[in-house]
Design a protein around this motif. Structure first.
Motif, mmCIF file in Angstrom:
data_model
loop_
_atom_site.group_PDB
_atom_site.id
_atom_site.type_symbol
_atom_site.label_atom_id
_atom_site.label_comp_id
_atom_site.label_asym_id
_atom_site.label_seq_id
_atom_site.Cartn_x
_atom_site.Cartn_y
_atom_site.Cartn_z
ATOM 1 N N ILE A 139 -14.158 -0.677 8.051
ATOM 2 C CA ILE A 139 -13.855 -1.945 7.343
ATOM 3 C C ILE A 139 -15.162 -2.614 6.921
ATOM 4 O O ILE A 139 -15.288 -3.130 5.805
ATOM 5 N N LYS A 140 -16.148 -2.570 7.835
ATOM 6 C CA LYS A 140 -17.438 -3.191 7.529
ATOM 7 C C LYS A 140 -18.055 -2.626 6.263
ATOM 8 O O LYS A 140 -18.722 -3.326 5.494
ATOM 9 N N GLN A 141 -17.836 -1.312 6.060
ATOM 10 C CA GLN A 141 -18.414 -0.657 4.877
ATOM 11 C C GLN A 141 -17.562 -0.857 3.620
ATOM 12 O O GLN A 141 -17.889 -0.362 2.555
ATOM 13 N N THR A 142 -16.422 -1.529 3.786
ATOM 14 C CA THR A 142 -15.486 -1.649 2.659
ATOM 15 C C THR A 142 -15.822 -2.855 1.786
ATOM 16 O O THR A 142 -15.937 -3.973 2.271
ATOM 17 N N GLU A 143 -15.966 -2.591 0.520
ATOM 18 C CA GLU A 143 -16.211 -3.659 -0.450
ATOM 19 C C GLU A 143 -14.893 -4.376 -0.743
ATOM 20 O O GLU A 143 -13.837 -3.754 -0.657
ATOM 21 N N ALA A 166 5.897 3.347 1.347
ATOM 22 C CA ALA A 166 5.091 2.124 1.420
ATOM 23 C C ALA A 166 4.704 1.808 2.860
ATOM 24 O O ALA A 166 5.498 1.983 3.786
ATOM 25 N N ILE A 167 3.470 1.316 3.005
ATOM 26 C CA ILE A 167 2.979 0.933 4.331
ATOM 27 C C ILE A 167 3.566 -0.435 4.684
ATOM 28 O O ILE A 167 3.531 -1.366 3.875
ATOM 29 N N ILE A 168 4.087 -0.551 5.893
ATOM 30 C CA ILE A 168 4.589 -1.863 6.330
ATOM 31 C C ILE A 168 3.716 -2.369 7.491
ATOM 32 O O ILE A 168 2.761 -1.710 7.890
ATOM 33 N N GLY A 169 4.093 -3.513 8.051
ATOM 34 C CA GLY A 169 3.169 -4.198 8.960
ATOM 35 C C GLY A 169 3.128 -3.736 10.409
ATOM 36 O O GLY A 169 3.163 -4.563 11.319
ATOM 37 N N ARG A 170 3.026 -2.443 10.629
ATOM 38 C CA ARG A 170 2.826 -1.913 11.980
ATOM 39 C C ARG A 170 1.801 -0.782 11.900
ATOM 40 O O ARG A 170 1.983 0.169 11.117
ATOM 41 N N TYR A 171 0.754 -0.879 12.699
ATOM 42 C CA TYR A 171 -0.292 0.139 12.690
ATOM 43 C C TYR A 171 -0.730 0.411 14.124
ATOM 44 O O TYR A 171 -0.731 -0.488 14.954
ATOM 45 N N ILE A 172 -1.156 1.640 14.384
ATOM 46 C CA ILE A 172 -1.975 1.885 15.575
ATOM 47 C C ILE A 172 -3.289 2.430 15.041
ATOM 48 O O ILE A 172 -3.306 3.410 14.271
ATOM 49 N N GLY A 181 0.868 -1.163 0.000
ATOM 50 C CA GLY A 181 0.000 0.000 0.000
ATOM 51 C C GLY A 181 0.910 1.219 0.000
ATOM 52 O O GLY A 181 1.903 1.251 0.716
ATOM 53 N N VAL A 182 0.603 2.208 -0.845
ATOM 54 C CA VAL A 182 1.492 3.366 -0.995
ATOM 55 C C VAL A 182 0.715 4.631 -0.638
ATOM 56 O O VAL A 182 -0.451 4.780 -1.017
ATOM 57 N N ILE A 183 1.359 5.536 0.094
ATOM 58 C CA ILE A 183 0.649 6.743 0.533
ATOM 59 C C ILE A 183 1.159 7.996 -0.181
ATOM 60 O O ILE A 183 2.259 8.019 -0.737
ATOM 61 N N GLY A 214 -7.892 -8.348 -5.706
ATOM 62 C CA GLY A 214 -7.780 -9.770 -5.377
ATOM 63 C C GLY A 214 -8.976 -10.314 -4.625
ATOM 64 O O GLY A 214 -8.891 -11.382 -4.024
ATOM 65 N N GLY A 215 -10.110 -9.561 -4.609
ATOM 66 C CA GLY A 215 -11.307 -10.034 -3.914
ATOM 67 C C GLY A 215 -11.171 -9.971 -2.396
ATOM 68 O O GLY A 215 -12.007 -10.477 -1.657
ATOM 69 N N GLU A 216 -10.104 -9.338 -1.905
ATOM 70 C CA GLU A 216 -9.871 -9.268 -0.462
ATOM 71 C C GLU A 216 -10.336 -7.929 0.090
ATOM 72 O O GLU A 216 -10.366 -6.926 -0.627
ATOM 73 N N ILE A 217 -10.738 -7.944 1.363
ATOM 74 C CA ILE A 217 -11.096 -6.680 2.016
ATOM 75 C C ILE A 217 -9.802 -6.053 2.518
ATOM 76 O O ILE A 217 -9.136 -6.593 3.396
ATOM 77 N N GLN A 218 -9.444 -4.953 1.869
ATOM 78 C CA GLN A 218 -8.139 -4.338 2.116
ATOM 79 C C GLN A 218 -8.238 -3.348 3.265
ATOM 80 O O GLN A 218 -9.153 -2.530 3.313
ATOM 81 N N ILE A 219 -7.245 -3.367 4.131
ATOM 82 C CA ILE A 219 -7.219 -2.370 5.210
ATOM 83 C C ILE A 219 -6.944 -0.979 4.631
ATOM 84 O O ILE A 219 -7.435 0.030 5.130
ATOM 85 N N THR A 220 -6.221 -0.932 3.525
ATOM 86 C CA THR A 220 -5.893 0.363 2.911
ATOM 87 C C THR A 220 -7.156 1.133 2.539
ATOM 88 O O THR A 220 -7.210 2.346 2.711
ATOM 89 N N ASP A 221 -8.173 0.425 2.029
ATOM 90 C CA ASP A 221 -9.408 1.121 1.639
ATOM 91 C C ASP A 221 -10.076 1.752 2.859
ATOM 92 O O ASP A 221 -10.557 2.880 2.803
ATOM 93 N N ALA A 222 -10.115 1.017 3.973
ATOM 94 C CA ALA A 222 -10.723 1.559 5.190
ATOM 95 C C ALA A 222 -9.888 2.713 5.750
ATOM 96 O O ALA A 222 -10.429 3.724 6.212
#
Ligand code: UTP
Length: 279
Positions: free
Chosen positions: A217-221, A202-208, A171-173, A225-233
């Motif tokens: 996330i619930k509202q995210t389609e 690039a986003i790496i695997g640490r978040y707060i 994921g790129v910001i 890849g058919g996956e619910i991406q955290i980036t969209d939320a």
């Protein structure tokens, strides 16, 4: 005060097949410790003592690792091998561990949402254990991020500069700089081709994350890849309020693939194992 740390660990780890066929990727040893133990140690060092793990089928070794093995304890009691267990015993005495299962692997966003009952309505950290993060010169990466959270009180995501040719792995910001190594996020794209990437941050695997992320996330389609991406939320969260991206101090190894895993192994062998800091 942030106390909880969520470890999404239900993924299939396909980049590491066949090793990950019957064993969780998070249990791959880097020298003498499984990946997830490095992550939990980093969390504890940041004051996060309530560890929540999202597991899936075939991941029972994770629960066994964070438990006492009475036979083993009995076997090595009073021998010099006890030193090998000092680190894991510290985690067991200072942290609590809770688990939930993701029954369908519908992506990282979905895995985080699966952890909601363990987290509740409070800010929490997320660690992707296959990103091994170290900082030999000071605070661990999560500690750095917790300090920032205490200052800004909003979602903080860890970023690093990557080779522009490799933006399609992350994921790129894009955002405006608001301080040393700090950006207010304006845009975020999941795995863009180099020509479409808004930057090489690039986003790496640490978040707060603040807990409003769950409804987002619930509202995210399902996305790429058919996956619910955290980036969209996260993008929605950035539009509604504030998401800060932080270029952390330290090093990160992508242990989800062979190259980063070997680099991490060499690094940990030189800096921890050989120097007696590996337990
Ligand atoms: P990755 O895409 O790196 O993990 O997901 P993966 O799917 O296990 O690995 P590959 O790409 O097939 O080799 C990032 C993190 O999110 C978790 C993974 O366990 C990993 O820690 N994850 C991913 C879940 O918990 N559930 C999912 O549905 C997807």
């Amino acid at each position: 005060m942030i106390k909880k740390c969520l470890f999404p660990a239900a993924g299939y780890g396909t980049r590491f097949l066949p090793a990950t066929k019957a064993m969780p990727k998070e249990m791959l040893p880097v020298v003498n410790k499984p990946l997830i133990q490095y992550g939990v140690e980093e969390a504890l060092d940041a004051g996060l003592t309530e560890i929540s793990i999202v597991t899936g089928r075939g991941k029972r070794a994770l629960e066994d690792h964070f438990d006492i093995s009475y036979e083993l304890e009995n076997q090595i009691k009073g021998t010099d091998k006890e030193k090998y267990l000092v680190g894991i015993r510290r985690l067991l005495s200072e942290c609590s561990f809770s688990y939930t299962r993701q029954t369908e692997m519908k992506g990282l966003g979905h895995a985080i949402l699966t952890g909601r009952p363990l987290i509740g309505d409070e800010p929490f950290a997320v660690v992707l254990a296959d990103d091994l993060c170290v900082n030999l010169d000071g605070d661990g990466v999560l500690t750095q991020m917790v300090k920032l959270y205490n200052q800004y009180r909003c979602t903080i995501i860890a970023i690093q500069e990557v080779d522009p040719a490799e933006t399609n792995k992350y994921g790129v910001i894009a955002g405006e700089m608001i301080g040393d190594d700090l950006y207010r996020v304006r845009n975020m794209v999941e795995k863009p081709a180099p020509e479409d990437a808004p930057s090489n941050l690039a986003i790496i695997g640490r978040y707060i994350l603040t807990p409003d992320i769950f409804d987002l996330i619930k509202q995210t389609e399902p996305g790429k890849g058919g996956e619910i991406q955290i980036t969209d939320a996260l993008m929605k969260q950035a539009q509604n309020g504030c998401v800060i991206a932080y270029k952390f101090k330290g090093q990160r190894f992508d242990c989800g693939g062979a190259e980063g895993y070997i680099e991490a192994t060499n690094f940990c062998f030189e800096n921890f194992y050989k120097t007696g800091k590996a337990y």
